[in-house]
Design a protein around this motif. Sequence first.
Motif, short mmCIF file in Angstrom:
data_model
loop_
_atom_site.label_atom_id
_atom_site.label_comp_id
_atom_site.label_asym_id
_atom_site.label_seq_id
_atom_site.Cartn_x
_atom_site.Cartn_y
_atom_site.Cartn_z
N GLU A 1 -41.10 -77.01 25.25
CA GLU A 1 -40.42 -77.25 26.52
C GLU A 1 -41.00 -78.45 27.23
O GLU A 1 -40.25 -79.26 27.81
CB GLU A 1 -40.52 -76.01 27.40
CG GLU A 1 -39.82 -76.16 28.75
CD GLU A 1 -40.03 -74.95 29.64
OE1 GLU A 1 -39.66 -75.04 30.83
OE2 GLU A 1 -40.58 -73.93 29.17
N PHE B 1 -34.63 -72.76 28.36
CA PHE B 1 -33.38 -73.50 28.56
C PHE B 1 -32.98 -73.47 30.03
O PHE B 1 -32.50 -74.48 30.58
CB PHE B 1 -32.26 -72.90 27.71
CG PHE B 1 -32.35 -73.23 26.24
CD1 PHE B 1 -33.32 -74.10 25.77
CD2 PHE B 1 -31.44 -72.68 25.34
CE1 PHE B 1 -33.40 -74.42 24.41
CE2 PHE B 1 -31.51 -72.99 23.99
CZ PHE B 1 -32.50 -73.86 23.52
N THR C 1 -25.59 -70.27 23.81
CA THR C 1 -26.10 -70.11 25.16
C THR C 1 -25.08 -70.68 26.14
O THR C 1 -24.68 -71.84 26.03
CB THR C 1 -27.44 -70.85 25.34
OG1 THR C 1 -28.36 -70.39 24.35
CG2 THR C 1 -28.02 -70.61 26.72
#
Length: 265
Positions: A131, A204, A227
């Motif tokens: 991330e 996310f 997603t």
Amino acid sequence: MIYAENAAGARGSQSVPADRSTRARVLRRISEAGPLTATALCSDLGLTDTAIRRHLDGLHADGLIEAREIRPAGRRRRGRPARGWVISSDGHSALSSGYDDLATEALHFLASAVGPDAVATFAEQRVSEVERRYAAELAGVGDDPHERAAALAAALARDGYAASTRPVEGGSGTAGLQLCQGHCPVQHVATEFPQFCDAETEAFSRLLGVHVQRLATLAHGDHVCTTFVPGVTATAGPSGPGPQTVDTNPTRITPTTNPSEGSSS
């Protein structure tokens, strides 16, 4: 074609590696953007209809791909729906690393020796490292979730997740977009340890700046990880086809989660 070249003697043996390479390209393309029709594959890969259908027949016979009915979004049309191809669980295994079993055994040992919370902590730590790298890449993209999702899909695709974005049509127009991942390098592990999927979904949300909803995962037997990113006017992202509705595709799900609500992953 390999069959014609085999009749030419030595040329036939030289064609085998090339034919296997084309077969791998077809399988990879289906993993990236399935469900795909034979016609779409011909266009994407620059191959003849005969060559594509031969590879599709072979991949299907080997259990690496599965057929799905594709119905265009919007007004229902008469006639039989088109047949598209998606990658099967065996197909994903063929694209996966041979270290999956070792990683799974190590995580089982970790859970047994330290406790199940240790696996979740490990998953969060692993995802947080990725991330941070993606956040640095998205730093100059701006705040628009659609633009950030497209940039994230490009980064994921580069890292082997065969990612793309697809628009989702609601009752009054575009409801948002789907971030799709046609391949997951840790699918085998995530099947037994869903903590990896949960950690990724939360990452996310942070990266895109909106609450996202995980609709489907490869780890749960779906043909793609999907997603939902709400409230976005979307266009197709990297390698992503336009709006479509597939019988077993999560595009038929109408998300009801509000961005202000808690995570449902």
